[in-house]
Design a protein around this motif. Structure first.
Motif, mmCIF file in Angstrom:
data_model
loop_
_atom_site.group_PDB
_atom_site.id
_atom_site.type_symbol
_atom_site.label_atom_id
_atom_site.label_comp_id
_atom_site.label_asym_id
_atom_site.label_seq_id
_atom_site.Cartn_x
_atom_site.Cartn_y
_atom_site.Cartn_z
ATOM 1 N N HIS A 74 0.810 -1.224 0.000
ATOM 2 C CA HIS A 74 0.000 0.000 0.000
ATOM 3 C C HIS A 74 0.835 1.262 0.000
ATOM 4 O O HIS A 74 0.307 2.351 -0.193
ATOM 5 C CB HIS A 74 -0.907 0.011 1.236
ATOM 6 N N TYR A 75 2.133 1.123 0.260
ATOM 7 C CA TYR A 75 2.986 2.302 0.422
ATOM 8 C C TYR A 75 3.440 2.835 -0.941
ATOM 9 O O TYR A 75 3.639 2.075 -1.880
ATOM 10 C CB TYR A 75 4.203 1.909 1.266
ATOM 11 N N THR A 76 3.589 4.149 -1.031
ATOM 12 C CA THR A 76 4.074 4.783 -2.254
ATOM 13 C C THR A 76 5.374 5.514 -1.937
ATOM 14 O O THR A 76 5.386 6.423 -1.112
ATOM 15 C CB THR A 76 3.049 5.807 -2.777
ATOM 16 N N ALA A 77 6.455 5.144 -2.592
ATOM 17 C CA ALA A 77 7.764 5.713 -2.250
ATOM 18 C C ALA A 77 8.106 6.915 -3.121
ATOM 19 O O ALA A 77 9.069 6.906 -3.859
ATOM 20 C CB ALA A 77 8.841 4.642 -2.364
ATOM 21 N N THR A 78 7.298 7.960 -3.044
ATOM 22 C CA THR A 78 7.683 9.217 -3.676
ATOM 23 C C THR A 78 7.496 10.326 -2.654
ATOM 24 O O THR A 78 6.625 10.225 -1.789
ATOM 25 C CB THR A 78 6.830 9.549 -4.912
ATOM 26 N N VAL A 79 8.308 11.373 -2.762
ATOM 27 C CA VAL A 79 8.264 12.394 -1.715
ATOM 28 C C VAL A 79 6.895 13.073 -1.628
ATOM 29 O O VAL A 79 6.497 13.521 -0.565
ATOM 30 C CB VAL A 79 9.367 13.453 -1.896
ATOM 31 N N ASN A 80 6.175 13.139 -2.735
ATOM 32 C CA ASN A 80 4.882 13.820 -2.672
ATOM 33 C C ASN A 80 3.787 12.953 -2.078
ATOM 34 O O ASN A 80 2.781 13.467 -1.619
ATOM 35 C CB ASN A 80 4.457 14.272 -4.074
ATOM 36 N N GLU A 81 3.974 11.660 -2.137
ATOM 37 C CA GLU A 81 2.875 10.789 -1.730
ATOM 38 C C GLU A 81 3.174 9.903 -0.535
ATOM 39 O O GLU A 81 2.256 9.292 0.012
ATOM 40 C CB GLU A 81 2.456 9.906 -2.919
ATOM 41 N N ALA A 82 4.437 9.812 -0.125
ATOM 42 C CA ALA A 82 4.789 8.862 0.925
ATOM 43 C C ALA A 82 4.010 9.143 2.212
ATOM 44 O O ALA A 82 3.388 8.246 2.783
ATOM 45 C CB ALA A 82 6.290 8.901 1.189
ATOM 46 N N PHE A 83 4.017 10.394 2.657
ATOM 47 C CA PHE A 83 3.354 10.737 3.912
ATOM 48 C C PHE A 83 1.869 10.404 3.835
ATOM 49 O O PHE A 83 1.313 9.750 4.726
ATOM 50 C CB PHE A 83 3.554 12.231 4.196
ATOM 51 N N GLY A 84 1.246 10.832 2.739
ATOM 52 C CA GLY A 84 -0.181 10.562 2.574
ATOM 53 C C GLY A 84 -0.473 9.078 2.445
ATOM 54 O O GLY A 84 -1.500 8.603 2.929
#
Lengths: 313, 480, 189
Positions: B68-78
């Motif tokens: 479920h995790y997204t490893a990009t700086v714009n989306e990781a936190f969200g």
């Protein structure tokens, strides 16, 4: 078990140490006197009526500056949310949630067939409308200070113990000294706001910079504005947010009297929910899991005793 | 014991068929069922099993989170918050993974202290200990990489600080630094490689764990007496059911503590600043690593002086890595013939001192180095002034009123005067961390080598069996 | 073997049959089974995914004889504004001879007033053979029966989205939709 004692002493020291690195000079935040209902062990839950009122405070007061980009309107009607109803297990169908969403006009993420932006009433699947189109606009409208997003604010304050974040919000919102502010004419002919302190060794005058507001719970350093003993500077610092919750700022739909502390209590509890909407589920599952593990450990203990009963060890 | 004869008897045709081709059931049987284990292992010895459970939990929950995790700086936190909010049971799985990292380290530290106390690193278990040190290093790397993934303020700035350490290495430091980051700063490319490595390393840990167990099963378990098994009949019992049930009980007790954190205080072991989305323009007021890395962080910060041509920054890095490197040398640093500290009355005292030193180092790592631990005297006020003739002077005051009055008098007389706080002399966290760092290294490099040659052991039994009988009968039973 | 000098192997076997051991093993296995549930459930659709599984579409903008294609939760759907000739072709087909017999009327959902709007046909946009997206009027090919043509393996659909020729086993399914007003339909997965 001789190994135990020094370890325990050490762990105690470590716990002390971990609490010691509190934010610079801010007063320790406190919750309401009776404590937070959701922080009660073993299965405390949010007071959903308070969360509903807190949403009203957010909608009518906070949302003009603070976004909550991680929340969608549907969250309000999902299980554990303030407007959940058994009749509408799918929050998208909940008429109350639909109505709340429809009050807000948002920019559709998809343009129309000509590529022009589309403004339309929100639907439950939309995220909360952001008060500003981007961070630059937010800062420009607030004298360079960026109003933080409130989605996870209760998790981003305090030290992680249940309720510390909500206590911070509660203390901050009720902690302003606006009733103590006096005004005089400064050297340049403009009005200067100041607060006089006479509290034990903290004696002196704190000058409030223009456009900033003193709050003892806000992390900061008031030394440059303090004319008293520099060893006893008042707690806290200055923030760009003016006091927001004077008595009667909102008129509660359910008729509750809107005192400052009531509004702060409600909005803190709403933000507590928003920061961790699944906390109700977490608390409901906690007790059965603990009971299961304790029973299993008891069973294993007897099993262990039985298996080892004839072995000298 | 490697030498012990296999007792596995295939019961069915299929088992026999498999046993002739791949004796995997035999391996499992001989390693985890019939493995002769000393009778006298106490609860400190259950942490090996607890750690195996921790590793399994982290890998299972980690694989799930990676779905479920997204490893990009714009989306990781969200995407991490989406796991907490929208993924079915995502909140539970993420909390377990997050608390699990801390529990893993809690268990590994107990496991390591146990090894230190009972001399489990000594011959013939040196390789076992070295493999354990490798696992510990891999764990620290994995934890550090994983802490970056939520892309909060601590993730970004913590990664920044740690990567900057490599910059202290002469000549190649800056090259290594930008190679690690994949650019001039910690950015999207760094996050993606950290995610990839965070997924890889746990499987490497699992591989080394298998070697670790293999290296354990060659000489067999150490035990609280430190005596080797002499008589398999009298000294040992089969691993199953005796130690499966004992480890099982300990694991469940450990899981109770684990569950308390997961359900009642999932965030208390982390840092609140990591719930603020990473912002490269704003550094948090206190950059503090996770609690399990605090002792090493304190050692890093304790070095504020240069030694010869080596600057403090590089020296701090050398000491920090040295604190781990010295563990690798331990089997050859401890000169004592006696394994267990039970029978080393002097070494035991130093060992407890070492435990306290590690805990105090954690405290130092969590605190501001300039804060006083013990303040000696009151802070004073100093008025510095330059009078009209240009003469500079200072005066020290205890009380505020006369100090302010003096300042105002000077100002009225045309001088420039300012008032400042003169901190009282104090024993500060910096000093404490320096003393504890010195003790940390002295323990390995001086105390253990010298003490081993000079200390007189006391009360060492002849065998495991004898020590067991000694429990019930105060008078030691005659050796058999 | 290394049986203890004080514990005979028989006693161990007897132990294993003890109630306490059975209870312990049962509790452990049961607990492990319960732990598996969240690990499996987490792969089901998440809250935000579910929330994105319906869409309201304004059909008044579809040109006569044309269609619009929308994605709901990543799945394609066709909304076609049929000409009277296309409607007539769809209605005047011998249903009994179709590979998947279904009348055109059955493939239309009633408006709130109980009538049907035969001009607007709404179907899934995934070929029932292997899930390719058929081409339609906008792509310049409507197949031999005037509806859609799937270029992957040559399935021909008529103006009611029914399979007429080719390997596809069944008609393009009609999604779950409702008329919010005479120009607005809400399509749900």
């Amino acid at each position: 078990m001789k190994l135990f004692r020094p370890l325990l002493v050490g762990l105690g020291a470590m716990a002390l140490g971990l609490t010691a690195h509190a934010a610079g000079g801010a007063k320790h935040a406190h919750g309401p006197d009776e404590g937070w209902p959701f922080a009660k062990v073993p299965a405390g839950q949010l007071d959903s009526e308070s969360v509903q009122r807190g949403f009203q405070v957010y909608k009518e007061v906070c949302s003009s500056c603070h976004g909550m980009k991680l929340l969608s309107y549907r969250n309000l009607g999902e299980k554990g949310g303030p407007f959940y109803s058994d009749e509408y297990p799918n929050a998208n169908d909940n008429p109350l949630v639909k109505a709340i969403a429809a009050e807000v006009e948002i920019l559709d993420p998809n343009p129309d067939e000509n590529g022009d932006p589309v403004y339309r009433p929100a639907i439950p699947a939309d995220t909360f409308r952001s008060p500003y189109p981007n961070d630059q606009a937010a800062m420009a409208a607030n004298g360079g200070a960026m109003p933080p997003d409130l989605s996870v604010i209760t998790k981003a304050r305090g030290h992680g113990a249940e309720g510390e974040g909500a206590s911070y919000i509660y203390s901050l919102m009720t902690g302003y000294k606006d009733d103590k502010i006096k005004t005089k004419v400064g050297e340049d002919g403009l009005n200067v706001n100041y607060i006089e302190f006479d509290d034990g060794e903290t004696v002196g005058t704190l000058t409030q910079p223009t456009g900033l507001y003193y709050n003892p719970y806000f992390a900061g350093d008031a030394t440059p504005q303090w004319d008293g003993d520099p060893r006893h500077v008042p707690y806290g610092g200055f923030l760009a947010m003016a006091p927001q919750l004077p008595e009667g700022r909102v008129e509660y739909i359910d008729g509750t009297e809107a005192t400052t502390s009531q509004m702060a209590y409600d909005v803190a509890q709403f933000l507590q929910w928003a920061g961790d909407p699944k906390q109700g589920q977490r608390k409901s599952l906690a007790l059965p899991v603990m009971i299961y593990l304790v029973l299993l450990s008891i069973l294993l203990w007897f099993s262990y005793k039985r298996i080892w009963r004839n072995v000298a060890h | 014991m490697s030498g012990h004869e296999s007792t596995y008897k295939p019961n069915t045709g299929i088992e026999k068929w498999l046993d002739d081709r791949l004796p995997i059931i035999r391996l499992a049987h001989d390693s985890f069922v019939d493995f002769p284990t000393p009778k006298n292992l106490n609860y400190w010895y259950t942490f090996g099993g607890i750690l195996a459970v921790c590793l399994a939990i982290q890998i299972i929950t980690g694989v799930v989170l990676a779905m479920h995790y997204t490893a990009t700086v714009n989306e990781a936190f969200g995407s991490v918050e989406r796991i907490m909010r929208d993924v079915p049971f995502g909140w539970l799985i993420r909390n377990i993974h997050m608390v699990g990292a801390s529990m893993f380290f809690l268990a590994v530290y107990v496991h390591m202290f146990r090894g230190l106390y009972y001399g489990s690193y000594k011959a013939p278990r040196e390789v076992l200990w070295l493999l354990g040190c490798v696992i510990f290093l891999l764990m620290m790397a994995t934890a550090f990489l994983g802490y970056m993934l939520p892309w909060g303020q601590m993730s970004l700035h913590g990664a920044n600080v740690i990567i900057n350490l490599f910059g202290a290495i002469p000549l190649v430091g800056e090259g290594i630094q930008s190679w690690l980051m994949g650019g001039p700063s910690v950015g999207n490319q760094t996050l993606q490689r950290f995610f990839s490595l965070h997924y890889l390393l746990p499987f490497m840990i699992a591989g080394v764990v298998i070697l670790h167990i293999w290296a354990l099963h060659v000489p067999g378990n150490n035990n609280p007496t430190g005596k080797e098994v002499q008589d398999v009949e009298k000294d040992t019992i089969p691993f199953h059911p005796y130690y499966t049930v004992k480890d099982g009980f300990a694991i469940v007790v450990f899981l109770i503590i684990f569950a308390v954190f997961v359900f009642y205080a999932p965030n208390v072991l982390g840092h609140a600043d990591n719930y603020i989305e990473a912002n490269p323009l704003v550094t948090p007021a206190h950059i503090v690593p996770e609690w399990y890395l605090l002792p090493f962080y304190a050692i890093l910060r304790a070095i504020t002086f240069n030694i010869g041509p080596i600057e403090a920054k590089l020296l701090g890095v050398i000491f920090m890595f040295g604190a781990i490197a010295v563990l690798f040398l331990l089997p050859w640093l401890d000169t004592s013939k006696v394994k267990s500290m039970r029978y080393r009355p002097v070494a035991k005292q130093f060992f407890f001192g070492f435990v306290v030193a590690c805990l105090l180092l954690s405290w130092c790592g969590a605190s501001n180095p300039d804060d006083p631990v013990i303040s000696m005297g009151e802070d004073k006020l100093v008025v510095s002034y330059t009078d009209v003739a240009g003469i500079e002077g200072t005066r020290v005051f205890e009380e505020y009123a006369p100090a302010a009055q003096f300042r105002d008098e000077q100002t009225a007389a045309g001088a420039t005067a300012s008032l400042a706080v003169q901190a009282a002399p104090a024993f500060r966290f910096l000093h404490l961390s320096q003393i504890m760092t010195a003790y940390y290294f002295a323990y390995f490099l001086l105390i253990l080598p010298i003490l081993g040659l000079r200390e007189r052991p006391k009360g060492e039994p002849d065998s495991i069996h004898q020590s067991i009988l000694g429990h019930d009968a105060p008078a030691a039973a005659p050796a058999e | 073997m290394s049986a203890s000098d004080t514990t005979a192997p028989e006693q161990v076997d007897e132990d294993r049959r003890d109630f306490i051991h059975i209870a312990t093993i049962a509790a452990t296995v049961g607990g492990a089974g319960l732990v598996a549930y969240p690990l499996i459930d987490q792969m089901n659709a998440a809250g935000d995914t579910k929330a994105a599984s319906s869409l309201e579409v304004d059909i008044s903008k579809i040109p006569m004889g044309g269609e619009i294609r929308v994605l709901i939760g990543g799945k394609p759907f066709f909304l076609r504004h049929r000409t009277p000739e296309e409607v007539a072709a769809a209605v005047n087909t011998d249903v009994a001879k179709l590979p998947d017999p279904e009348s055109d009327e059955d493939r239309l959902v009633q408006l709130p007033d109980g009538t049907r709007n035969p001009a607007i046909l709404i179907t899934s946009g995934a070929c029932t053979h292997l899930g390719c997206v058929p081409v339609g009027p906008a792509q310049g090919s409507v197949g031999e029966y005037g509806g859609w043509y799937c270029p992957c393996h040559g399935s021909h659909y008529d103006t009611s989205g029914r399979i007429r020729k080719g390997p596809a086993p069944s008609n393009l399914p009609v999604p779950d939709y409702e008329w919010v007003s005479s120009t607005l339909v809400k399509i749900s997965l």
